[in-house]
Write an enzyme that holds these catalytic residues in place. Structure first.
Site, PDB file in Angstrom:
ATOM      1  N   THR A 177      -0.427  -4.046  -4.073  1.00  0.00           N
ATOM      2  CA  THR A 177      -1.733  -4.846  -3.474  1.00  0.00           C
ATOM      3  C   THR A 177      -2.802  -4.907  -4.198  1.00  0.00           C
ATOM      4  O   THR A 177      -3.327  -3.946  -4.620  1.00  0.00           O
ATOM      5  CB  THR A 177      -1.818  -4.382  -2.243  1.00  0.00           C
ATOM      6  OG1 THR A 177      -0.779  -4.475  -1.103  1.00  0.00           O
ATOM      7  CG2 THR A 177      -2.809  -5.495  -1.282  1.00  0.00           C
TER       8      THR A 177
ATOM      9  N   LYS B 207      -0.329 -11.580   0.225  1.00  0.00           N
ATOM     10  CA  LYS B 207      -0.415 -10.336   0.976  1.00  0.00           C
ATOM     11  C   LYS B 207      -1.972  -9.963   1.370  1.00  0.00           C
ATOM     12  O   LYS B 207      -1.937  -9.343   2.481  1.00  0.00           O
ATOM     13  CB  LYS B 207      -0.134  -9.372  -0.431  1.00  0.00           C
ATOM     14  CG  LYS B 207       0.182  -7.823   0.064  1.00  0.00           C
ATOM     15  CD  LYS B 207       0.924  -7.691   1.074  1.00  0.00           C
ATOM     16  CE  LYS B 207       1.039  -6.208   1.679  1.00  0.00           C
ATOM     17  NZ  LYS B 207       1.351  -5.123   0.643  1.00  0.00           N
TER      18      LYS B 207
ATOM     19  N   LYS C 241      -8.904   0.490   1.215  1.00  0.00           N
ATOM     20  CA  LYS C 241      -8.622  -0.251  -0.224  1.00  0.00           C
ATOM     21  C   LYS C 241      -8.469  -1.603   0.143  1.00  0.00           C
ATOM     22  O   LYS C 241      -9.270  -2.466  -0.407  1.00  0.00           O
ATOM     23  CB  LYS C 241      -7.487   0.216  -0.981  1.00  0.00           C
ATOM     24  CG  LYS C 241      -7.143  -0.666  -2.035  1.00  0.00           C
ATOM     25  CD  LYS C 241      -6.067  -0.044  -2.806  1.00  0.00           C
ATOM     26  CE  LYS C 241      -4.766  -0.126  -2.256  1.00  0.00           C
ATOM     27  NZ  LYS C 241      -3.965  -1.554  -2.281  1.00  0.00           N
TER      28      LYS C 241
END
Length: 304
Positions: free
Chosen positions: A101, A177, A245
């Site tokens: 990702t 995503k 993150k």
């Protein structure tokens, strides 16, 4: 497909997701070489019938397809272009499938860097968790050139129950995503807030779980993550730091586009607080523990 014509695959990163993906590829009859920073994990993969390599370059040298299953963009770039990286040995016309990702702009940059060397790049973030990875039933959100898709197809077929082909250039899969991660992070934080608030009211949280999962307030994340809270089991299926993150990437993307994202910003603060309290490597349902500790609320498995 005859054995001689089956593509050879390298999987870089044999964590909970990567190991399952490598296993699914082997089960589909492909020749798979695994590579990981942990030599013990590579040995385990070899003992189960796979092949092993010490570096990404070694794993990639005879591969038609490289599947990179690491945490973030920085690790992906190192695997590609760092010392001992894939780009040193990958044959022309092979495809690199990136499952990390990351910010869509970085995915586009990495793709351009690799494609000018004559190799293909498929931007292919994954969703579904370790169990689905091991069953070959992931959801893959992919974008890239038609040639990249064609080269990657045998691996994609082995790893995915649902493959979304989202565009003909890298970055589009990454952007899809990030929308998923925005919602997933917000839903975990909201579910954690709700279950801890219910406990503060003195409610039977197992009954709360039963009622909410049959009601309009339910979400996939509430249904999937809150059993960890009920059982007091915070062994990491997906760690708090992942959403530190990913929600951080959302903030960066939004700031660059001057787009307000106040709900995901609030969720990020709860994940940050949970990580700062020493639970960063624990299951992301640990946000509920943070709410409980701040408010003096007891949850199962926690000291009174």
């Amino acid at each position: 497909m005859p054995e001689s014509t089956k593509p050879r695959v390298a999987v870089i990163g044999l964590g909970s997701m990567g190991y399952g993906m490598a296993t699914s590829l082997r089960r589909a009859g492909l020749e798979v070489t695994g590579c990981d920073v942990s030599a013990d994990i590579v040995k385990r993969f070899v003992a189960e019938g796979g092949k092993g390599a010490a570096t990404p370059a070694e794993a990639a040298k005879s591969a038609d397809i490289v599947v990179s299953v690491v945490v973030n963009a920085a690790q992906t770039e190192t695997i590609l272009f760092g010392s001992g990286g894939v780009a040193e040995t990958l044959v022309k016309g092979a495809v690199f499938i990136s499952s990390a990702t990351m910010d869509p702009d970085i995915a586009r940059r990495l793709a351009k860097q690799l494609e000018i060397t004559g190799r293909h790049y498929l931007d292919a973030p994954i969703s579904g968790g370790a169990q689905r990875a091991a069953q070959g039933e992931l959801t893959i959100l992919a974008s890239g050139s038609p040639a990249a898709f064609a080269k990657a197809r045998p691996a994609l077929d082995a790893m995915a129950a649902k493959l979304y082909e989202l565009g003909d250039e890298a970055g589009q899969g990454a952007a899809f995503k990030m929308i998923n991660q925005l919602l997933a992070g917000v839903h975990i934080a909201a579910a954690s807030e709700a279950i801890a608030f219910a406990a503060k009211q003195g409610l039977d949280i197992r009954k709360v779980y039963e009622v909410i999962t049959a009601s309009a307030g339910n979400s996939w994340m509430f249904e999937n993550r809150m059993p960890h809270v009920l059982d007091g089991d915070y062994s990491p299926r997906s760690a708090v730091e992942i959403f530190v993150k990913d929600l951080g990437i959302i903030q960066d993307m939004a700031r660059s586009q001057k787009f307000p994202v106040p709900v995901s910003a609030a969720a990020l603060q709860m994940f940050l607080m949970t990580a700062a309290a020493g639970m960063g490597r624990d299951d992301d349902a640990s946000v509920a523990r943070m709410y409980a500790r701040v408010t003096g609320t007891h949850l199962p498995g926690e000291p009174k």
